[in-house]
Design a protein around this motif. Structure first.
Motif, PDB file in Angstrom:
ATOM      1  N   LEU C 112      -7.047  59.016   1.357  1.00 40.45           N
ATOM      2  CA  LEU C 112      -6.803  58.114   2.503  1.00 40.45           C
ATOM      3  C   LEU C 112      -6.826  56.621   2.624  1.00 40.45           C
ATOM      4  O   LEU C 112      -6.427  56.093   3.373  1.00 40.45           O
ATOM      5  CB  LEU C 112      -8.142  58.636   3.476  1.00 40.45           C
ATOM      6  CG  LEU C 112      -8.029  60.202   4.062  1.00 40.45           C
ATOM      7  CD1 LEU C 112      -9.295  60.634   4.776  1.00 40.45           C
ATOM      8  CD2 LEU C 112      -6.864  60.142   5.127  1.00 40.45           C
ATOM      9  N   PHE C 113      -7.555  56.301   1.440  1.00 38.72           N
ATOM     10  CA  PHE C 113      -7.513  55.054   1.086  1.00 38.72           C
ATOM     11  C   PHE C 113      -6.167  54.318   1.010  1.00 38.72           C
ATOM     12  O   PHE C 113      -5.948  53.239   1.349  1.00 38.72           O
ATOM     13  CB  PHE C 113      -8.599  54.461   0.320  1.00 38.72           C
ATOM     14  CG  PHE C 113      -9.928  54.695   0.660  1.00 38.72           C
ATOM     15  CD1 PHE C 113     -10.628  53.531   1.330  1.00 38.72           C
ATOM     16  CD2 PHE C 113     -10.563  55.939   0.342  1.00 38.72           C
ATOM     17  CE1 PHE C 113     -12.037  53.778   1.688  1.00 38.72           C
ATOM     18  CE2 PHE C 113     -11.883  56.062   0.936  1.00 38.72           C
ATOM     19  CZ  PHE C 113     -12.636  54.989   1.417  1.00 38.72           C
ATOM     20  N   SER C 114      -5.318  54.944  -0.027  1.00 34.46           N
ATOM     21  CA  SER C 114      -4.139  54.391  -0.165  1.00 34.46           C
ATOM     22  C   SER C 114      -3.237  54.552   1.005  1.00 34.46           C
ATOM     23  O   SER C 114      -2.485  53.629   1.184  1.00 34.46           O
ATOM     24  CB  SER C 114      -3.507  55.539  -1.135  1.00 34.46           C
ATOM     25  OG  SER C 114      -4.382  55.707  -2.277  1.00 34.46           O
ATOM     26  N   GLU C 115      -3.345  55.437   1.810  1.00 29.64           N
ATOM     27  CA  GLU C 115      -2.841  55.749   2.857  1.00 29.64           C
ATOM     28  C   GLU C 115      -3.043  54.634   4.006  1.00 29.64           C
ATOM     29  O   GLU C 115      -2.209  54.023   4.592  1.00 29.64           O
ATOM     30  CB  GLU C 115      -2.945  56.938   3.652  1.00 29.64           C
ATOM     31  CG  GLU C 115      -2.516  58.181   2.954  1.00 29.64           C
ATOM     32  CD  GLU C 115      -2.852  59.380   3.782  1.00 29.64           C
ATOM     33  OE1 GLU C 115      -3.582  59.608   5.028  1.00 29.64           O
ATOM     34  OE2 GLU C 115      -3.194  60.518   2.959  1.00 29.64           O
ATOM     35  N   GLU C 368     -11.346  48.396   0.758  1.00 26.54           N
ATOM     36  CA  GLU C 368     -12.326  48.604  -0.387  1.00 26.54           C
ATOM     37  C   GLU C 368     -12.335  50.192  -0.413  1.00 26.54           C
ATOM     38  O   GLU C 368     -12.805  51.036   0.345  1.00 26.54           O
ATOM     39  CB  GLU C 368     -13.471  48.138   0.168  1.00 26.54           C
ATOM     40  CG  GLU C 368     -14.706  48.471  -0.846  1.00 26.54           C
ATOM     41  CD  GLU C 368     -14.869  47.309  -2.017  1.00 26.54           C
ATOM     42  OE1 GLU C 368     -14.226  46.157  -1.680  1.00 26.54           O
ATOM     43  OE2 GLU C 368     -15.441  47.748  -3.085  1.00 26.54           O
ATOM     44  N   SER C 369     -11.688  50.442  -1.399  1.00 23.30           N
ATOM     45  CA  SER C 369     -11.627  52.145  -1.847  1.00 23.30           C
ATOM     46  C   SER C 369     -12.970  52.164  -2.632  1.00 23.30           C
ATOM     47  O   SER C 369     -13.584  51.306  -2.980  1.00 23.30           O
ATOM     48  CB  SER C 369     -10.285  52.506  -2.594  1.00 23.30           C
ATOM     49  OG  SER C 369     -10.601  52.473  -3.872  1.00 23.30           O
ATOM     50  N   PRO C 370     -13.350  53.656  -2.982  1.00 25.54           N
ATOM     51  CA  PRO C 370     -14.574  53.799  -3.574  1.00 25.54           C
ATOM     52  C   PRO C 370     -14.405  53.323  -5.021  1.00 25.54           C
ATOM     53  O   PRO C 370     -15.563  53.100  -5.620  1.00 25.54           O
ATOM     54  CB  PRO C 370     -14.776  55.471  -3.891  1.00 25.54           C
ATOM     55  CG  PRO C 370     -13.732  55.908  -2.542  1.00 25.54           C
ATOM     56  CD  PRO C 370     -12.632  54.702  -2.316  1.00 25.54           C
ATOM     57  N   GLU C 373     -10.966  47.339  -4.979  1.00 27.58           N
ATOM     58  CA  GLU C 373     -10.002  46.740  -4.104  1.00 27.58           C
ATOM     59  C   GLU C 373      -8.872  47.473  -4.199  1.00 27.58           C
ATOM     60  O   GLU C 373      -8.103  47.515  -5.497  1.00 27.58           O
ATOM     61  CB  GLU C 373      -9.946  45.281  -4.194  1.00 27.58           C
ATOM     62  CG  GLU C 373      -8.821  44.669  -3.808  1.00 27.58           C
ATOM     63  CD  GLU C 373      -8.728  43.263  -3.509  1.00 27.58           C
ATOM     64  OE1 GLU C 373      -9.620  42.533  -3.632  1.00 27.58           O
ATOM     65  OE2 GLU C 373      -7.649  42.674  -3.472  1.00 27.58           O
ATOM     66  N   LEU C 374      -8.299  48.170  -3.375  1.00 24.47           N
ATOM     67  CA  LEU C 374      -7.079  48.642  -3.364  1.00 24.47           C
ATOM     68  C   LEU C 374      -6.364  48.129  -2.613  1.00 24.47           C
ATOM     69  O   LEU C 374      -6.145  48.071  -1.386  1.00 24.47           O
ATOM     70  CB  LEU C 374      -7.162  50.165  -2.757  1.00 24.47           C
ATOM     71  CG  LEU C 374      -6.079  51.132  -3.104  1.00 24.47           C
ATOM     72  CD1 LEU C 374      -6.562  52.504  -3.370  1.00 24.47           C
ATOM     73  CD2 LEU C 374      -4.742  51.160  -2.037  1.00 24.47           C
ATOM     74  N   GLY C 375      -5.132  47.303  -3.301  1.00 20.64           N
ATOM     75  CA  GLY C 375      -4.402  46.407  -2.259  1.00 20.64           C
ATOM     76  C   GLY C 375      -2.811  47.111  -2.327  1.00 20.64           C
ATOM     77  O   GLY C 375      -2.583  47.893  -3.128  1.00 20.64           O
ATOM     78  N   ILE C 391       1.299  48.927  -5.490  1.00 22.90           N
ATOM     79  CA  ILE C 391      -0.151  49.327  -5.183  1.00 22.90           C
ATOM     80  C   ILE C 391      -1.025  48.722  -6.416  1.00 22.90           C
ATOM     81  O   ILE C 391      -0.473  48.987  -7.339  1.00 22.90           O
ATOM     82  CB  ILE C 391      -0.353  50.884  -5.163  1.00 22.90           C
ATOM     83  CG1 ILE C 391       0.282  51.441  -3.743  1.00 22.90           C
ATOM     84  CG2 ILE C 391      -1.706  51.198  -5.032  1.00 22.90           C
ATOM     85  CD1 ILE C 391      -0.657  51.429  -2.522  1.00 22.90           C
ATOM     86  N   ARG C 392      -1.947  47.786  -6.024  1.00 28.02           N
ATOM     87  CA  ARG C 392      -2.896  47.366  -6.983  1.00 28.02           C
ATOM     88  C   ARG C 392      -4.063  48.584  -7.028  1.00 28.02           C
ATOM     89  O   ARG C 392      -5.061  48.651  -6.244  1.00 28.02           O
ATOM     90  CB  ARG C 392      -3.389  46.090  -6.446  1.00 28.02           C
ATOM     91  CG  ARG C 392      -4.199  45.259  -7.328  1.00 28.02           C
ATOM     92  CD  ARG C 392      -5.922  45.443  -6.877  1.00 28.02           C
ATOM     93  NE  ARG C 392      -6.468  44.520  -7.915  1.00 28.02           N
ATOM     94  CZ  ARG C 392      -7.586  44.774  -8.234  1.00 28.02           C
ATOM     95  NH1 ARG C 392      -8.185  45.839  -7.752  1.00 28.02           N
ATOM     96  NH2 ARG C 392      -8.298  43.976  -9.125  1.00 28.02           N
ATOM     97  N   GLY C 393      -3.863  49.270  -8.143  1.00 28.51           N
ATOM     98  CA  GLY C 393      -4.880  50.184  -8.221  1.00 28.51           C
ATOM     99  C   GLY C 393      -6.282  49.808  -8.834  1.00 28.51           C
ATOM    100  O   GLY C 393      -6.040  49.113  -9.957  1.00 28.51           O
ATOM    101  N   PRO C 394      -7.235  50.293  -8.192  1.00 32.56           N
ATOM    102  CA  PRO C 394      -8.620  49.475  -8.759  1.00 32.56           C
ATOM    103  C   PRO C 394      -9.058  50.193 -10.285  1.00 32.56           C
ATOM    104  O   PRO C 394      -9.348  49.539 -11.062  1.00 32.56           O
ATOM    105  CB  PRO C 394      -9.572  49.817  -7.670  1.00 32.56           C
ATOM    106  CG  PRO C 394      -9.044  50.862  -6.774  1.00 32.56           C
ATOM    107  CD  PRO C 394      -7.470  50.701  -6.748  1.00 32.56           C
ATOM    108  N   SER C 395      -8.447  51.360 -10.124  1.00 32.37           N
ATOM    109  CA  SER C 395      -8.851  52.119 -11.383  1.00 32.37           C
ATOM    110  C   SER C 395      -8.022  51.505 -12.413  1.00 32.37           C
ATOM    111  O   SER C 395      -8.555  51.121 -13.704  1.00 32.37           O
ATOM    112  CB  SER C 395      -8.178  53.609 -11.468  1.00 32.37           C
ATOM    113  OG  SER C 395      -9.085  54.098 -10.453  1.00 32.37           O
TER     114      SER C 395
END
Lengths: 178, 197, 430, 203, 401
Positions: C112-115, C368-370, C373-375, C391-395
């Motif tokens: 849901l955070f990416s969405e 703020e994803s778990p 920062e998810l951008g 998408i700036r994936g935090p992982s």
């Protein structure tokens, strides 16, 4: 290479002529309440150093955009020469809760920008990704290699002139050994 | 029956000993050594020296050869060697001469001193007179020869300390990152971890 | 930055090194040559070990190239791309309405955070504001998703340390949250629920009871986790003092989320740069002290509690109203209207075939994803598809901390470190 | 055939236990016994790729519990595994490794292609994703869905069990020589030279 | 032959009945072990499922009880492979080195017999007096130590002969681990010898016939050490570093498949059973227990024995379901810095008490002095370990800068 250098010089000339608003010595625009700086590749390191001293303590994101099929974009400051490749760097200032975005016109044929590794080592993977998918060269990067695609892949898939479609399985005896 | 066991065990012991000499691969040689030790353990049982048999297996097969293997595997020298090379020229004939003469000497001495192999099992020998053989062995070692035992123990301790001192090598990053003593504080319990901003 | 602050943050020198860095900068051929070169091994007792990409503790398809001396890890390099899906390329061929379908498959533990990031970006480009109820539904769903994602971490972290039961327990509680998701969105994961303009559907009848039940079920189970893990001497021994990082290093490496917070640096977008309606709810930012694996574990465990606290407040504050913006150009008309109105039918047809046009421009929005920062960075050329979606994936970024965290540890520490960074490979490779 | 025995129903347990061995257990043919054992003890390899892997793990967890079919023994070593569940999208970079792991598995081995990405590339028809894992390894059962829920996966597993027990799969396997008939041309990798993949079936 | 020991069966004439009785015992022990292993695997899977809110095997046979059988048959008929880089002979040999010791140990365990009234566990079968154990060598417990030290070879050689890295790491780990914990195991058993004055298992059980179990007489500490060291010796969680799936894929048996893997599997669970049986024999009085119904007295000792073994099996499963795995250096620390000194100290204390009894000293003074000396020793050891740790940390810190 010479072409790139020429185009870089051109950009510099243009920015010298530039008379609009500047910030940190480079043209600045605003996009949906977000501050966007437009340094030339040669100015990038200098600008980012200034920003870092000013409290922008983290490089959030480095990516690239290929404007091959959308050349006449309007959101660049007047007088700035749009190039095919643009490198986008996002920085964040934790103290003031501010973000700033840098859009660097990286060039058309051999897009080249200096690496930010010495300022923000966290950009290492992101720059490798931009090289992998767009073919943007980051000068001074400690490990300038592919990151997502196999080492012997040809081409940079996120370029606009690269096909989207299906490519059959590629096998190579070298990759994937344990 | 005892003779049959003796013959079989002797065959095992001898073939194992030969294997240690012949095997190209150090690991195989170590395994042959275990075979020999086993054969000897059974021979001990045949002589009713059960305690010695068990100790033979526990100490030699269970610890010492395992350590050999450990070292062999750890150092990665577990590759077959070319036995055609003689580091010292003429070492093989020399070995045969010296080895056989030593063997001859020992055998002669033994035969003279006890007037031939007796075949007496230890249950009737001096060590086992009265009580179990474990008890007698303990008595012999820790009553009669206590000083010698302690001296040997001391010697071995010194040897271990020496070996550690010699082999210890300090280089490169050592163990995990510096473990700070404070880390074990109760503060790192999650209940106290919340920092209200 | 003042000197005092630098002292507080620590010395980041280690991460700037090019030579003698904990990062093993070898390419495939060099590594293979090193593996084959057995003589080199004999000289300094170093060997190159490949861990993955199908290794049980590498969370999917992460591969690590480790330079080891005995069992001690000297240098390492995460090799990624084994799940590279070309989603950013695919996004260029999908309309803005379809885009959420694409991005939701990135971080499959917290889709849901990416969405949300994608939708917020598109909304910013469109210059529209979603109705308050949509905002609060988004918050509710995202916080629940944070709970399920952190529960998944508890499960895999336990598993990686050898506590097999924790795996099952974490999954058991996560399943309860997924049931609610299934009820709301129709799917257990990859929901495509948060869309530009609002959410796909209103909350179903009885959602309040369901959420209340979740709020009842989960806290006591978290206490059980404390008994099973937090207070467990072996567990603490395995994690405390392992994979230590100071705040300056985390900042330099652009690490966000629990990794940054574990170093004692309080930075949470929800509080410091609020989006949705996070400025209207009360919650604590959980920070660690030592920046070790245990802190990262404890932060995630306590963030579940904080999220539940937020959810409790959302239950009270949830406003009535529309669940999506009433803008014909962006949202499809209700099903009933299509039968009555020709105009609605045309709108429906246009939105689902061509899609809506978004004004030219570019914008970056982060949530703020778990995992941090998810951008989402979108460039629009005025057409119905994003010109470029990034998408700036935090992982992906957090993964860079691995070599630094693992340096000097044993293999077992390496496993604990990977687990504590909690990478989701879908998001790393995109 | 694929049915989940009622869990609380102890009356049926005895009959369910040896289902398929219709005749007397003692006089059953060895072959039937072997098929029965293969169906009842189908150890999966731990091989998760993407979203589906999460659902695969969920299937092994408390609510769905693959252990009922003796399948909680996820083997990390492909040598000891019987079943490879390809859970998720297979990228071009992963494909050779996937094949390698498949080759490391011992016969008899089965493959479930879980989710649309593994089965056909799914929504990612682009440069990065292999359009169907059956180009690389022979697939026995396809599980639809994105991702397939645990119920779907379990249904496909039970279908596989039935096919193993009825001997259906062994027959099919003999035809394509256990996947060896999928021929791979090992030419250098590039986007411009597509590799021919030919499936030979000796029929 | 003395090795078969004090069994009254062999003291008289050895006729056909005697030979048959011996063969019967061997057969029963063998069959019993195999069935027990089958049930143990099922029990473990079922129990751990229960602890994790799952159902566990339920499809193969009633309540899934034939699950192990299915696994076994499947593995038997699976394709076998010897890796190209392996050492073929050793690769084939290793599983048997692992399995056979597991079988052998069970021979010395008394699983029944009448130990009341100094009877020494003797029962009468077919007119012959005998012990309810396959053999009772005078060195019984040493025999157990010897065979368990042979079992190390199986694991070690399996890892080495596979010719690949993860198994080799597993093998090196296992050899170090097993040697380390064997010392603690042996020292904790030594206290039992001190109390019983004999090495024979039958003798040890006879000594515990009147509720004076060694668990109490040796003061619980050796028992705890024995259980911890035994778990480590078995490579069971939380000491399963040898197999450590998360780190070493499958550890030493990564390259094994089919029947050879099944043998390792079998040996592992068989070792669990024999280790439990040995623990029961040494500390919990073996088959001793109250005879509840006098009509069939012979049935009670085996029942008590299996109940006690069952408790241990349960504990092993419980440990597995609960505890995370130790790290390699923590494992070594536990073995060398805690278990060995503790067992050594306790051994000396018990020895001192024995001497005190012989010499007629006041035992409470001995206990007081002994405990003081031990705690001083422990403190000194802790200080030394701590100092070394700090020294090493500072050294590493200096090197890093």
């Amino acid at each position: 290479m010479t072409e790139t250098e020429e185009s870089n010089e051109e950009v510099e000339e243009k920015t010298e002529e530039y008379s609009g608003p500047t910030s940190y010595g480079v043209p600045v625009t605003e996009s949906h309440d977000q501050v966007v700086l437009h340094p030339a590749p040669t100015q990038l390191l200098e600008t980012v150093t200034l920003l870092k001293e000013d409290g922008f303590c983290m490089a959030i994101d480095v990516t690239a955009v290929d404007y091959l099929t959308h050349p006449g974009r309007k959101d660049l400051p007047a007088g700035l020469n749009p190039e095919r490749f643009e490198v986008v760097v996002s920085l964040i200032n934790h103290d003031q809760g501010k973000r700033v975005r840098l859009r660097v016109q990286a060039g058309t044929d051999n897009p080249t920008v200096p690496s930010l590794f010495d300022l923000f080592p966290g950009t290492e993977a992101m720059e490798r990704e931009a090289w992998d998918l767009f073919g943007v060269v980051f000068e001074g990067h400690p490990d300038h290699s592919r990151i997502l695609l196999p080492d012997n892949w040809e081409g940079h898939p996120l370029r606009k002139d690269h096909e989207v479609g299906r490519i059959p399985v590629q096998f190579s005896p070298e990759v994937g050994r344990h | 029956m005892e003779l049959a066991v003796f013959i079989i065990c002797s065959a095992i012991v001898l073939s194992g000993a030969l294997g240690v000499l012949i095997a190209n691969n150090p690991v195989h040689a170590a395994l042959f050594l275990v075979e020999t030790l086993f054969g000897i353990a059974v021979l001990f049982i045949l002589l009713d020296a059960t305690f010695l048999a068990a100790v033979q297996v526990v100490v030699y097969a269970g610890a010492i050869v395992i350590l050999f293997l450990f070292v062999i595997m750890l150092l990665g020298v577990d590759r077959a060697e070319d036995l055609g090379i003689e580091p010292i020229s003429g070492q093989r004939p020399l070995t045969i001469v010296i080895g056989s003469s030593i063997l001859g000497l020992i055998l002669t001495t033994l035969l003279i001193s006890v007037s031939g192999p007796t075949g007496t099992s230890s249950s009737v020998s001096e060590v086992s007179l009265g009580g179990t053989n474990t008890k007698n062995l303990g008595g012999t070692l820790f009553h009669d020869h206590l000083f010698a035992v302690e001296l040997t123990a001391l010697l071995l301790t010194v040897a271990i300390v020496g070996a550690i001192t010699l082999a210890r090598r300090l280089k490169g990053p050592l163990q995990p990152l510096p473990v700070l003593e404070t880390i074990n504080d109760e503060e790192s319990l999650p209940e106290d971890n919340e920092d209200v901003e | 930055m003042t000197n005092g602050k630098e002292l507080l943050l620590g010395e980041p020198e280690r991460v700037f090194r090019r030579e003698e860095s904990p990062v093993l900068r070898l390419n495939e051929e060099e590594a293979n040559a090193a593996i084959d070169d057995t003589d080199a091994l004999d000289d300094d007792h170093r060997m190159i070990l490949n861990m993955g990409p199908s290794h049980p503790s590498t969370h999917g398809v992460l591969r690590l190239m480790l330079e080891m001396e005995g069992e001690t890890i000297l240098r390492s390099k995460p090799v990624i791309g084994y799940l590279h899906t070309g989603m950013e390329k695919t996004a260029e061929g999908l309309s803005y309405l379809q885009g959420a379908t694409n991005v939701t498959r990135m971080d499959y533990a917290a889709p849901l955070f990416s969405e949300l990031a994608f939708s917020l970006t598109v909304e910013k480009l469109l210059n529209i504001d979603v109705p308050p109820r949509a905002t609060w539904i988004r918050m509710l769903m995202c916080e629940l998703n944070r709970v399920s994602s952190h529960l998944l971490f508890q499960a895999t972290n336990g598993m990686d340390l050898g506590a097999v039961s924790m795996m099952i327990y974490g999954w058991r509680e996560r399943e309860e949250v997924l049931r609610f998701f299934e009820k709301v969105t129709g799917l257990r994961m990859n929901h495509n629920y948060i869309r530009p303009g609002g959410v796909a559907a209103d909350l179903p009848d009885g959602w309040r009871e369901d959420v209340k039940k979740l709020l009842e079920i989960i806290p006591p189970r978290l206490e059980e986790y404390d008994i099973l893990q937090t207070g467990q001497p072996i567990f603490r021994e395995r994690l405390q003092g392992v994979g230590v990082m100071n705040p300056a290093e985390a900042l330099a490496l652009s690490a966000t989320g629990p990794i940054l917070r574990s170093t004692g640096y309080a930075w949470d977008l929800r509080r410091h740069m609020p989006y949705l309606a996070y400025d209207e709810v009360d919650f604590d930012v959980v920070v660690g002290t030592y920046g070790d694996c245990f802190d990262r574990f404890a932060i995630r465990l306590n963030e579940i509690r904080e999220s539940l606290k937020i959810i409790e407040q959302i239950l009270e504050l949830m406003p009535e109203g529309d669940y999506r913006i009433q803008n014909k150009k962006v949202t499809p008309p209700p099903r009933a209207r299509i039968d009555e109105s020709m105009e609605a039918l045309i709108h429906h047809f246009k939105i689902f075939t061509e899609g809506f046009h978004v004004p030219e421009g570019e914008v970056y929005v982060a949530v703020e994803s778990p995992r941090g920062e998810l951008g989402c960075y979108i460039v629009s050329d005025g057409g119905p598809n994003p010109y470029r979606m990034h998408i700036r994936g935090p992982s992906f970024v957090n993964l860079q901390t691995l070599p630094h965290l693992m340096e000097g540890g044993l293999i077992a520490d390496g496993v604990a470190v990977i687990s504590s960074v909690d990478p989701i490979m879908g998001e790393v490779d995109r | 055939m694929a049915r989940i025995p009622l869990l609380g129903d102890t009356n049926n347990i005895a009959s369910d236990g040896l289902e398929g061995l219709e005749h007397n257990f003692v006089t059953a043919r060895i072959e039937d016994l072997v098929k029965w054992s293969r169906a009842r003890s189908c150890w999966p390899a731990t091989f998760g790729l993407a979203c589906c892997a999460i659902e695969m793990m969920a299937t092994g967890a408390a609510h769905y519990d693959l252990a009922r079919y003796g399948m909680e023994v996820f083997r990390a070593s492909p040598r000891q595994a019987d079943l490879m569940i390809v859970a998720g999208r297979v990228s071009q970079k992963m494909a050779p490794i996937l094949r390698q792991i498949y080759d490391q598995m011992m016969e008899p081995k089965w493959v479930i292609s879980m989710g649309v990405c593994a089965s056909s590339g799914g929504m990612f028809n682009n440069y990065a994703i292999v359009q169907g894992v059956d180009q690389i390894v022979p697939v026995d059962v396809y599980a639809p869905g994105c991702p397939p829920g645990p119920e779907t996966l379990m249904h496909s597993i039970l279908t596989l069990h039935d096919n193993i027990q009825s001997g259906e799969l062994t027959r099919r396997r003999e035809l394509n020589q256990g996947g060896a008939a999928i021929d791979l041309d090992l030419s250098p990798m590039s986007a411009e030279t597509p590799v021919e993949i030919v499936e030979k079936t000796t029929s | 032959m003395m090795i078969l020991g004090t069994d009254p069966l062999l003291s008289g004439n050895v006729d056909l009945t005697v030979v048959l009785i011996v063969l019967m015992k061997v057969g029963i022990a063998f069959a019993f072990l195999l069935v027990a292993v089958m049930l143990m695997i099922w029990f473990e899977r079922k129990l751990i499922s229960d602890m994790q809110n799952r159902i566990g095997p339920s499809v193969a046979g009633p309540w899934g009880i034939l699950q192990t059988l299915a696994d076994g048959i499947k593995l038997f008929f699976k394709e076998d492979l010897i890796p190209e880089r392996s050492d073929r002979f050793v690769f084939k040999l290793a599983p048997y080195l692992s399995l056979i010791p597991a079988f052998l140990v069970f021979a010395i365990v008394p699983i029944g017999g009448d130990f009341r009234n100094d009877n020494g566990g003797v029962v009468t079968w077919f007119g012959h007096e005998t012990l309810v154990q396959v053999a009772d060598p005078p060195i019984g417990v040493l025999f157990f130590l010897a065979t368990s030290s042979i079992a190390v070879y199986g694991v070690m050689l399996a890892g080495w002969s596979s010719g690949s890295k993860y198994p080799l790491l597993g093998a090196v780990r296992s050899s170090a681990q097993m040697i380390s914990y064997e010392a603690a195991l042996g020292l904790s058993i030594a206290t039992v010898f001190l109390m019983s004055g004999t090495l024979s298992t039958n003798g040890i059980v006879s000594e515990q016939s009147t509720w004076n179990w060694n668990l109490v007489t040796t003061g619980v500490v050796p028992f705890i050490i024995f259980v911890i060291a035994g778990t480590a010796e078995l490579n069971r969680p939380p000491f399963d570093l040898v197999e450590a799936e998360q780190e070493l894929v499958g550890g030493f048996h990564t390259e094994y498949s089919a029947l050879r893997f099944a043998l390792f599997f079998l040996a592992e669970f068989m070792n669990v059973i024999t280790m439990s049986a040995i623990a029961v024999t040494l500390f919990l009085g073996g088959p001793n227990g109250p005879i509840l119904i006098e009509a069939i007295p012979w049935i009670w000792p085996p029942i008590w024995f299996f109940l006690k073994v069952g408790v241990f099996l349960f504990v092993f499963v419980w440990l597995r379901a609960t505890l995370p795995r130790l790290r390699y250096d923590q494992l070594m620390d536990l073995g060398w810095k805690i278990l060995i000194p503790a067992s050594l100290g306790w051994f000396l204390l018990i020895a001192a008490l024995n001497i005190a009894n012989d010499q007629g000293w006041q035992s409470w003074i001995v206990i007081l002095v002994g405990l003081t000396v031990i705690s001083v020793g422990a403190l000194a050891l802790m200080a030394a370990v701590r100092k070394a740790k700090i020294q090493r940390a500072s050294q590493a810190f200096e090197e890093a800068n």
